[in-house]
Scaffold this motif. Structure first.
Motif, PDB file in Angstrom:
ATOM      1  N   ASP A   1      -0.555   8.135  -3.074  1.00  0.00           N
ATOM      2  CA  ASP A   1      -0.272   6.980  -2.216  1.00  0.00           C
ATOM      3  C   ASP A   1      -1.443   6.001  -2.139  1.00  0.00           C
ATOM      4  O   ASP A   1      -1.241   4.780  -2.194  1.00  0.00           O
ATOM      5  CB  ASP A   1       0.100   7.454  -0.806  1.00  0.00           C
ATOM      6  N   ALA A   2      -2.660   6.506  -2.015  1.00  0.00           N
ATOM      7  CA  ALA A   2      -3.824   5.624  -1.927  1.00  0.00           C
ATOM      8  C   ALA A   2      -4.040   4.876  -3.240  1.00  0.00           C
ATOM      9  O   ALA A   2      -4.336   3.671  -3.234  1.00  0.00           O
ATOM     10  CB  ALA A   2      -5.065   6.425  -1.566  1.00  0.00           C
ATOM     11  N   GLU A   3      -3.877   5.569  -4.354  1.00  0.00           N
ATOM     12  CA  GLU A   3      -4.042   4.918  -5.653  1.00  0.00           C
ATOM     13  C   GLU A   3      -2.942   3.899  -5.901  1.00  0.00           C
ATOM     14  O   GLU A   3      -3.198   2.818  -6.432  1.00  0.00           O
ATOM     15  CB  GLU A   3      -4.044   5.975  -6.757  1.00  0.00           C
ATOM     16  N   ARG A   4      -1.716   4.222  -5.498  1.00  0.00           N
ATOM     17  CA  ARG A   4      -0.599   3.284  -5.667  1.00  0.00           C
ATOM     18  C   ARG A   4      -0.839   2.007  -4.855  1.00  0.00           C
ATOM     19  O   ARG A   4      -0.581   0.903  -5.323  1.00  0.00           O
ATOM     20  CB  ARG A   4       0.712   3.944  -5.247  1.00  0.00           C
ATOM     21  N   ALA A   5      -1.344   2.154  -3.635  1.00  0.00           N
ATOM     22  CA  ALA A   5      -1.635   0.980  -2.805  1.00  0.00           C
ATOM     23  C   ALA A   5      -2.719   0.115  -3.451  1.00  0.00           C
ATOM     24  O   ALA A   5      -2.619  -1.120  -3.445  1.00  0.00           O
ATOM     25  CB  ALA A   5      -2.061   1.414  -1.411  1.00  0.00           C
ATOM     26  N   ALA A   6      -3.744   0.745  -4.008  1.00  0.00           N
ATOM     27  CA  ALA A   6      -4.816  -0.011  -4.663  1.00  0.00           C
ATOM     28  C   ALA A   6      -4.306  -0.728  -5.908  1.00  0.00           C
ATOM     29  O   ALA A   6      -4.609  -1.910  -6.124  1.00  0.00           O
ATOM     30  CB  ALA A   6      -5.969   0.928  -5.024  1.00  0.00           C
ATOM     31  N   VAL A   7      -3.503  -0.042  -6.706  1.00  0.00           N
ATOM     32  CA  VAL A   7      -2.950  -0.663  -7.920  1.00  0.00           C
ATOM     33  C   VAL A   7      -2.021  -1.809  -7.543  1.00  0.00           C
ATOM     34  O   VAL A   7      -2.072  -2.889  -8.140  1.00  0.00           O
ATOM     35  CB  VAL A   7      -2.225   0.387  -8.786  1.00  0.00           C
ATOM     36  N   ASP A   8      -1.170  -1.602  -6.546  1.00  0.00           N
ATOM     37  CA  ASP A   8      -0.243  -2.660  -6.135  1.00  0.00           C
ATOM     38  C   ASP A   8      -0.988  -3.880  -5.606  1.00  0.00           C
ATOM     39  O   ASP A   8      -0.573  -5.015  -5.838  1.00  0.00           O
ATOM     40  CB  ASP A   8       0.721  -2.138  -5.075  1.00  0.00           C
ATOM     41  N   ARG A   9      -2.080  -3.666  -4.925  1.00  0.00           N
ATOM     42  CA  ARG A   9      -2.872  -4.789  -4.424  1.00  0.00           C
ATOM     43  C   ARG A   9      -3.471  -5.596  -5.579  1.00  0.00           C
ATOM     44  O   ARG A   9      -3.488  -6.817  -5.560  1.00  0.00           O
ATOM     45  CB  ARG A   9      -3.956  -4.256  -3.508  1.00  0.00           C
ATOM     46  N   ILE A  10      -3.951  -4.890  -6.599  1.00  0.00           N
ATOM     47  CA  ILE A  10      -4.525  -5.576  -7.761  1.00  0.00           C
ATOM     48  C   ILE A  10      -3.443  -6.318  -8.541  1.00  0.00           C
ATOM     49  O   ILE A  10      -3.632  -7.464  -8.951  1.00  0.00           O
ATOM     50  CB  ILE A  10      -5.276  -4.566  -8.650  1.00  0.00           C
ATOM     51  N   VAL A  11      -2.286  -5.681  -8.721  1.00  0.00           N
ATOM     52  CA  VAL A  11      -1.176  -6.325  -9.429  1.00  0.00           C
ATOM     53  C   VAL A  11      -0.707  -7.560  -8.665  1.00  0.00           C
ATOM     54  O   VAL A  11      -0.391  -8.594  -9.263  1.00  0.00           O
ATOM     55  CB  VAL A  11      -0.027  -5.316  -9.645  1.00  0.00           C
ATOM     56  N   LEU A  12      -0.685  -7.469  -7.344  1.00  0.00           N
ATOM     57  CA  LEU A  12      -0.292  -8.617  -6.521  1.00  0.00           C
ATOM     58  C   LEU A  12      -1.227  -9.800  -6.744  1.00  0.00           C
ATOM     59  O   LEU A  12      -0.774 -10.935  -6.938  1.00  0.00           O
ATOM     60  CB  LEU A  12      -0.279  -8.209  -5.045  1.00  0.00           C
TER      61      LEU A  12
END
Length: 112
Positions: free
Chosen positions: A21-32
């Motif tokens: 979950d923490a890694e997914r949130a970080a990746v999604d923030r970068i993709v955004l």
């Protein structure tokens, strides 16, 4: 000894890595942020070109971490650097970027 030797050179299975979950949130923030700036195609080109250097990139992120976390969220930064250490992280990141490019307003597209 034989059991240890059997797994001495084991690598992760091919295909995209599944982040927590923490890694997914970080990746999604970068993709955004990449999607907002319209840099999806250059980001995909960069990621595909440097695909074999993802572990070196993760090591570099860990190295500059003390300086970068002065400006960035330390939890997201650490989670992203840890995620890049895995073999399938570039596949997952490219897939998220391509899903953003296909439908930026879709529910599966990353949001803050």
């Amino acid at each position: 000894m034989r059991n240890w030797l059997r797994h001495a050179f084991a690598v992760e299975p091919p295909g995209p890595a599944e982040p927590d979950d923490a890694e997914r949130a970080a990746v999604d923030r970068i993709v955004l942020e990449i999607g907002r700036r319209g840099l999806i195609t250059p980001a995909l080109l960069f990621l595909e070109t440097g695909r074999n250097l993802n572990y070196v990139g993760a090591a570099l992120l860990h190295y500059v971490g003390p300086f970068a976390t002065a400006l960035l969220n330390p939890q997201h930064y650490q989670a992203f650097a840890t995620f890049l250490e895995r073999r399938g992280s570039i596949d997952y990141l490219c897939g998220r970027l391509e899903s953003w490019r296909a439908e930026p307003d879709a529910p599966e597209a990353p949001r803050p």
